[in-house]
Design an enzyme around this catalytic site. Structure first.
Site, mmCIF file in Angstrom:
data_model
loop_
_atom_site.group_PDB
_atom_site.id
_atom_site.type_symbol
_atom_site.label_atom_id
_atom_site.label_comp_id
_atom_site.label_asym_id
_atom_site.label_seq_id
_atom_site.Cartn_x
_atom_site.Cartn_y
_atom_site.Cartn_z
ATOM 1 N N GLU A 153 -12.471 48.684 -112.320
ATOM 2 C CA GLU A 153 -12.725 49.974 -112.990
ATOM 3 C C GLU A 153 -13.394 49.682 -114.326
ATOM 4 O O GLU A 153 -12.767 49.150 -115.245
ATOM 5 C CB GLU A 153 -11.418 50.729 -113.246
ATOM 6 C CG GLU A 153 -10.666 51.123 -111.998
ATOM 7 C CD GLU A 153 -11.088 52.462 -111.413
ATOM 8 O OE1 GLU A 153 -11.976 53.129 -111.991
ATOM 9 O OE2 GLU A 153 -10.514 52.828 -110.377
ATOM 10 N N HIS A 182 -15.833 50.732 -109.737
ATOM 11 C CA HIS A 182 -15.575 52.142 -110.047
ATOM 12 C C HIS A 182 -15.622 52.327 -111.562
ATOM 13 O O HIS A 182 -15.758 51.379 -112.312
ATOM 14 C CB HIS A 182 -14.163 52.542 -109.595
ATOM 15 C CG HIS A 182 -13.947 52.586 -108.120
ATOM 16 N ND1 HIS A 182 -13.694 53.751 -107.452
ATOM 17 C CD2 HIS A 182 -13.902 51.611 -107.183
ATOM 18 C CE1 HIS A 182 -13.505 53.510 -106.175
ATOM 19 N NE2 HIS A 182 -13.627 52.210 -105.973
HETATM 20 O O1 0X9 Z 1 -8.466 56.244 -106.873
HETATM 21 C C1 0X9 Z 1 -9.361 55.444 -106.602
HETATM 22 O O2 0X9 Z 1 -9.970 55.422 -105.548
HETATM 23 C C2 0X9 Z 1 -9.757 54.413 -107.658
HETATM 24 N N1 0X9 Z 1 -9.740 55.022 -108.943
HETATM 25 S S1 0X9 Z 1 -10.850 56.124 -109.378
HETATM 26 O O3 0X9 Z 1 -10.430 56.738 -110.604
HETATM 27 N N2 0X9 Z 1 -12.213 55.379 -109.674
HETATM 28 O O4 0X9 Z 1 -11.039 57.036 -108.306
HETATM 29 C C3 0X9 Z 1 -8.769 53.274 -107.651
HETATM 30 C C4 0X9 Z 1 -8.616 52.599 -106.369
HETATM 31 C C5 0X9 Z 1 -7.681 51.446 -106.431
HETATM 32 N N3 0X9 Z 1 -7.612 50.862 -105.161
HETATM 33 C C6 0X9 Z 1 -6.711 51.226 -104.200
HETATM 34 N N4 0X9 Z 1 -5.743 52.000 -104.470
HETATM 35 N N5 0X9 Z 1 -6.876 50.709 -103.025
HETATM 36 ZN ZN ZN Z 2 -13.685 55.608 -108.295
#
Ligand code: 0X9
Ligand code: ZN
Length: 464
Positions: free
Chosen positions: A430, A343
């Protein structure tokens, strides 16, 4: 929390007390689990364009006068306010929220008159970072156009490519390097695009380990597919000269999905640069499921929304989306040594969050002392990768569980690969930057991020 309610401050004349009531909905402390009732229409904010973007789909959605603001949440109410504002499409949260960490939000400048005083009153240290997001988008667009017109043949690492361009490139690579690479479609999206998987492995070696790497699950995170393409290119073009690529490919099968969310990605190029979800009609006139909330392990146990219009809408049921199912169909029944999902942004190397269920049970929102199983081991392996990344350009990654470091979010793909498929080394990475202009990065970042990530992943794989 002490708040004094002053005179009406918002542009519709709603008193601050009303705004806070809507924002907080303190009775609905499980908002990220079930939003019981829709927000009354009269409290819904934003222009028609904000709420019904499909009406203006003729041109690209514009973000004139949208401000990028940083705020620092430090208590539960702050998170609730931000999440509820997001559900109501008042704000767009760009990066993950974390306690005492600055979070970047975008909203229309017409709201600054009541939003900024609200954040001030809550001591969330609001700061305007950008006055007009559209200017950033215009600069990005002209950078891409200039390169397209320059006549210089653009390499995969020189600019941000569309879904169609990446498809053409993947086909070319699979045919040029046919002894190393195999391209297949692992499923079709709602809009009938192929979800490509490129398997890369060397011509020597046996009993190879298997890694699954996906990119671009969130549409607007353009540096992610670009980094995937960079790595594919690096492995394939340098294999013959021996060295690192050969060492890795002769002991690993690398299964790359360079764009896991093709419809969203295409839409982020053609219609709305800030699109995050896929493009399946979601109900209430809204589109898209957040694919990283749709996976079937501890689905809908916090940090996702049941509101179709929300950017973190988890979908009708676990694994309801074609993209999640494609991954499930392909991955199930094979033995994976690692799963990596890429990400942006923030420079985090996240482990799994498997304890979320307990958070839910005890309503211990967002933070816990519990560690995921094998936490020390997971962090040690991640550190090998993160140290190698840092050795290239000096950029540091923070390693840990996202629920501990930041905030809960269930239904993520790496929790599912660990929870359902038992892939111990499941991570969510990330990519850069840590802040700045977030998703809008210079084209020169592709080589910089691409190379350091390649070096990091190579080191990480060698360490497994
Ligand atoms: O929110 C998310 O899905 C991810 N961050 S983003 O800013 N790229 O959207 C982080 C996901 C981390 N993983 C989990 N929480 N499972
Ligand atoms: Zn993301």
């Amino acid at each position: 929390m002490e708040i004094s309610f002053g005179k009406p401050v918002n542009d519709d004349g709603l008193p601050l007390k009303e705004i806070l009531k809507i924002a907080l909905r303190l009775d609905d402390c499980s908002r990220r689990i079930h939003v019981q009732e829709p927000i009354p229409l009269r409290f819904r904010r934003g222009s028609i364009k904000d709420r019904f973007p499909f009406i203006v789909s003729a041109g690209k959605r514009r973000y004139d006068g949208n401000v990028l603001v940083s705020v620092t949440p430090y208590e539960e109410e702050h998170f609730k306010i931000l999440m509820n504002f997001e559900d109501q499409n008042e704000i767009d949260i760009w990066n993950e929220m974390g306690r005492n960490r600055s979070t970047q939000l975008m909203f229309n400048h017409t709201k600054t008159g009541w939003m900024m005083p609200l954040f001030e009153k809550l001591n969330m240290k609001p700061k305007i970072l950008q006055n007009d997001v559209q200017q950033l988008l215009d600069a990005e667009e002209s950078m891409i156009q200039v390169q397209a017109r320059s006549g210089v043949p653009r390499g995969i690492q020189d600019t941000f490519h569309t879904y169609d361009q990446l498809t053409t490139w993947l086909k070319q690579m699979a045919s040029t390097y046919s002894t190393l690479a195999t391209l297949q479609s692992i499923g079709k999206t709602y809009e009938n695009r192929d979800i490509w998987l490129l398997k890369i492995t060397g011509t020597s070696g046996s009993n190879k380990k298997k890694a699954f790497l996906d990119f671009g699950i969130h549409a607007r995170e353009w540096i992610s597919p670009a980094t995937g393409a960079y790595m594919i290119n690096e492995f394939l073009t340098t294999y013959a000269s021996g060295g690192t690529a050969k060492e890795i490919l002769d002991s690993w099968e690398l299964h790359f999905v360079p764009i896991l969310n093709p419809d969203g990605y295409a839409y982020s190029h053609s219609n709305d640069r800030m699109w995050r979800k896929n493009r399946k009609p979601a109900g209430s006139g809204c589109y898209g499921v957040d694919l990283n909330r749709n996976f079937g392990y501890q689905f809908n146990t916090g940090g996702s929304s049941s509101s179709a219009c929300s950017d973190t809408f988890h979908g009708g049921s676990a694994m309801s989306e074609n993209e999640a199912k494609a991954l499930q169909n392909y991955m199930t029944g094979k033995q994976w040594n690692t799963y990596l999902t890429f990400h942006s942004y923030g420079q985090w190397w996240f482990t799994i969050n498997l304890f979320l269920y307990f958070l839910f049970l005890f309503k211990n929102w967002g933070y816990t002392k519990n560690d995921p199983p094998n936490f020390a081991l997971l962090k040690a392996k991640a550190k090998i990768g993160a140290d190698a990344i840092k050795s290239v350009n000096g950029r540091s990654y923070t390693i840990g569980s996202s629920a501990q470091l930041l905030y809960v979010a269930s239904g993520g793909s790496e929790d599912w690969t660990r929870g359902d498929l038992q892939v111990l080394y499941s991570y969510c990475i990330e990519l850069p930057p840590t802040g700045g202009n977030g998703f809008i990065v210079a084209a020169s970042e592709i080589k910089k991020t691409g190379y350091e990530t390649y070096v990091g992943i190579v080191a990480y794989l060698k360490g497994l």
